[in-house]
Design a protein around this motif. Structure first.
Motif, PDB file in Angstrom:
ATOM      1  N   SER A 211       0.842  -1.204   0.000  1.00  0.00           N
ATOM      2  CA  SER A 211       0.000   0.000   0.000  1.00  0.00           C
ATOM      3  C   SER A 211       0.874   1.250   0.000  1.00  0.00           C
ATOM      4  O   SER A 211       2.040   1.218   0.412  1.00  0.00           O
ATOM      5  N   GLU A 215      -0.139  10.947   1.387  1.00  0.00           N
ATOM      6  CA  GLU A 215      -0.359  11.996   0.391  1.00  0.00           C
ATOM      7  C   GLU A 215       0.973  12.578  -0.064  1.00  0.00           C
ATOM      8  O   GLU A 215       1.824  12.930   0.759  1.00  0.00           O
ATOM      9  N   ASN A 221      -1.543  11.203  -7.269  1.00  0.00           N
ATOM     10  CA  ASN A 221      -2.184   9.912  -7.513  1.00  0.00           C
ATOM     11  C   ASN A 221      -1.481   8.753  -6.808  1.00  0.00           C
ATOM     12  O   ASN A 221      -1.979   7.622  -6.841  1.00  0.00           O
ATOM     13  N   TRP A 223      -1.217   8.024  -3.719  1.00  0.00           N
ATOM     14  CA  TRP A 223      -1.964   7.366  -2.643  1.00  0.00           C
ATOM     15  C   TRP A 223      -3.224   6.665  -3.142  1.00  0.00           C
ATOM     16  O   TRP A 223      -4.000   6.140  -2.348  1.00  0.00           O
ATOM     17  N   ASN A 224      -3.369   6.566  -4.469  1.00  0.00           N
ATOM     18  CA  ASN A 224      -4.343   5.620  -5.013  1.00  0.00           C
ATOM     19  C   ASN A 224      -3.971   4.188  -4.617  1.00  0.00           C
ATOM     20  O   ASN A 224      -4.808   3.288  -4.665  1.00  0.00           O
ATOM     21  N   SER A 228      -7.589   1.580   1.185  1.00  0.00           N
ATOM     22  CA  SER A 228      -8.946   2.095   1.036  1.00  0.00           C
ATOM     23  C   SER A 228      -8.900   3.618   1.132  1.00  0.00           C
ATOM     24  O   SER A 228      -7.867   4.198   1.480  1.00  0.00           O
ATOM     25  N   TYR A 229     -10.030   4.224   0.834  1.00  0.00           N
ATOM     26  CA  TYR A 229     -10.113   5.690   0.862  1.00  0.00           C
ATOM     27  C   TYR A 229      -9.759   6.245   2.235  1.00  0.00           C
ATOM     28  O   TYR A 229      -9.121   7.305   2.344  1.00  0.00           O
ATOM     29  N   ARG A 232      -5.481   6.321   4.916  1.00  0.00           N
ATOM     30  CA  ARG A 232      -4.501   7.229   4.324  1.00  0.00           C
ATOM     31  C   ARG A 232      -4.017   8.225   5.373  1.00  0.00           C
ATOM     32  O   ARG A 232      -4.678   8.453   6.392  1.00  0.00           O
ATOM     33  N   SER A 264       2.877  -0.863  -5.256  1.00  0.00           N
ATOM     34  CA  SER A 264       1.706  -0.013  -5.010  1.00  0.00           C
ATOM     35  C   SER A 264       1.803   1.339  -5.709  1.00  0.00           C
ATOM     36  O   SER A 264       0.772   1.983  -5.958  1.00  0.00           O
ATOM     37  N   LEU A 267      -0.312   1.883  -9.024  1.00  0.00           N
ATOM     38  CA  LEU A 267      -1.765   2.029  -9.035  1.00  0.00           C
ATOM     39  C   LEU A 267      -2.155   3.467  -9.337  1.00  0.00           C
ATOM     40  O   LEU A 267      -3.238   3.732  -9.869  1.00  0.00           O
ATOM     41  N   GLY A 268      -1.268   4.399  -9.000  1.00  0.00           N
ATOM     42  CA  GLY A 268      -1.504   5.798  -9.344  1.00  0.00           C
ATOM     43  C   GLY A 268      -0.835   6.201 -10.636  1.00  0.00           C
ATOM     44  O   GLY A 268      -1.365   7.022 -11.394  1.00  0.00           O
TER      45      GLY A 268
END
Length: 521
Positions: A211, A215, A221, A223-224, A228-229, A232, A264, A267-268
């Motif tokens: 993960s 931020e 991006n 922390w995409n 989960s949302y 963070r 990870s 993903l962003g």
């Protein structure tokens, strides 16, 4: 075997406790003198700072004093009547430096003097910096006891004369927020307890292949890659942790582990992957990879003010590079094999970190593979096993010791005794080489911990290592049984302070083996 071990330890507990002489301090100070008198803490216990150069505009000292008083009083309701004589009215703290900046090498020494019953009504603390004074406050708090008859706080064995300073400048604990998210409140609890044992570096392994919860304003991006949302950390959250730790004398070492352990990230920004089918290490052939790394370290420099940044560099499997056509062509064009490309990445990451004012730490694989080809400012972080530190310092580089066979908290079968006996300077006898060992760190990798169990997995084993890192060698016990009663007492003190420290006589995060007193568990 566990039952037999517990029985043997308990069998020696009674006679060993006679050796403690009531000196229940953890970690043990460098020099301790005490008497046989009793003092009583005033209900209006106060802080005085006359004679200090330090102005405490930031309230680091005054807030720490209030926290200390709360710790002393937290276990019971103080509703007795304090006698008219033998009363200790407060602490007089004198700090000789105006500077409250905290970084590597900050002076943490202190002197604590507590009078016998008499005309003097204030204990005295002297320290070069406010951070030495914070350590003195913690030591003072451990000298105070609740009297169940009078229902007031007493301080036994007065007068006291304690002169203290750390053995190593780097005394760390690593937490991992990539394998499981840790709420800010859980991280702060860990920081609080670190201050109780005089650890001074929180190594924050923030992101990994699993993960990316932090931020990054330069590359929003990233922390995409969070689980989960809600799992963070904002930039403001990270700054809050840094400031919270700093006010307790603890630096925060941020880690960004490259080029491996970075799946990870894609993903962003998918172009950071070698390909969709082969997602780490980061794409060494892509200039965008280094632009992102530069942006991350630029963002770091605005939040994490510690002298060092950790750049990882461990467990790099380069097979994705040689299996991906465009990277394979890049390697051929540059005349590099995969080992050369790994070194290229590590050295370039170090150069970027240096451009943002950091010195850097790398896991030991970088030294094992590249040796003196590393930047001479590299701090090598040992973890694979023993014998590495002596090779590192022999090469003239600095080292931090975290050998996994002794100081990995996720090894639940490792006992506090093994943590206590692990010696960072093993087989390093030359003074000039000993200075290159900055200290050590216990590592709480996050695969099996989250907010529900992290405290009992860390404590009290990390406290055992903390004494190894703070206390001078000649005061350390060669047989851990000699310190077992004192550590058991400290573990119970942690419980009283609301820290879920596990029983002493059980490995890992064991549960109490039988009914009985806290100190016997």
């Amino acid at each position: 075997m566990g039952v037999l071990r517990t029985a043997l330890l308990m069998g020696i507990f009674l006679w060993v406790s006679l050796l403690a002489n009531g000196l229940n301090l953890w970690p043990m100070p460098a020099s301790v003198g005490y008497g046989s008198g009793i003092l009583y803490l005033s209900n209006n216990f106060q802080l005085r700072t006359e004679g200090s150069k330090y102005s405490d505009d930031s309230r680091i000292l005054s807030d720490a004093f209030l926290r200390m008083v709360d710790l002393v009083r937290v276990a019971h309701v103080i509703d007795g009547i304090v006698p008219s004589s033998g009363v200790l009215d407060g602490l007089h703290v004198r700090i000789f430096s105006e500077d409250d900046k905290l970084n590597f090498g900050t002076d943490e020494s202190y002197k604590l003097s507590i009078p016998a019953s008499g005309k003097e009504t204030y204990a005295q603390i002297e320290a070069q910096t406010v951070y030495g004074a914070l350590h003195a406050l913690e030591t003072f708090s451990q000298l105070c006891y609740f009297n169940f008859t009078s229902k007031i706080i007493e301080l036994h064995s007065a007068p006291w004369k304690i002169i203290d300073q750390p053995r190593f400048p780097y005394r760390g604990l690593m937490i991992d927020t990539s394998r499981h998210y840790l709420p800010l409140a859980a991280i702060k609890k860990v920081i609080d307890t670190m201050s109780y044992v005089k650890l001074n570096v929180l190594h924050w392994h923030i992101v990994d292949e699993d993960s990316f919860p932090l931020e990054m304003p330069s590359y929003p991006n990233l922390w995409n890659g969070a689980y989960s949302y809600s799992e963070r950390y904002t930039t403001a959250d990270a700054l809050e942790i840094v400031l919270y730790a700093q006010r307790r004398g603890i630096n925060v070492l941020a880690e960004i582990d490259v080029p491996g352990h970075a799946r990870s990230w894609g993903l962003g920004y998918p172009s950071l992957w070698p390909s969709f089918d082969c997602r780490e290490p980061l794409d060494v052939s892509n200039e965008f990879t280094f632009q992102v790394l530069d942006g991350i370290l630029s963002d770091f420099s605005k939040v994490f003010k510690f002298k060092f940044v950790h750049l990882g560099g461990d467990e790099v499997n380069t097979s994705c590079w040689t299996a991906t056509p465009h990277i394979k062509n890049w390697l051929k064009k540059k005349g590099l094999n995969e080992s050369d490309a790994y070194r290229y990445f590590v050295l370039r990451a170090q150069k970027i970190a240096s451009s943002h004012g950091y010195e850097f730490i790398n896991w030991e694989e970088t030294f094992n593979d590249f040796g003196k080809q590393l930047n001479p400012k590299t701090v090598v972080h040992n973890w694979l096993g023993r014998g590495v530190a002596e090779k590192v310092v022999d090469a003239g580089l600095r080292c931090i010791v975290s050998n996994q066979d002794k100081w990995y908290l996720d090894h639940l079968d490792s006992t506090w005794e093994s943590f206590y006996l692990n010696e960072p300077l093993e087989n390093i006898s030359k003074p000039e080489q000993q200075k290159l060992v900055l200290g050590g760190e216990v590592c709480m990798w996050g695969e099996t911990v989250d907010a529900s169990d992290i405290e009992q997995t860390i404590w009290p084993r990390a406290a055992a290592a903390a004494e190894r890192l703070w206390t001078p060698t000649w005061k350390l016990a060669t047989d851990p049984k000699l310190v077992a009663p004192r550590l058991a007492h400290f573990r119970c003190l942690l419980n009283k302070r609301g820290v879920a420290a596990a029983p002493l006589f059980a490995p890992g995060r064991g549960t109490p083996p039988f009914t009985g007193s806290c100190i016997q568990q």
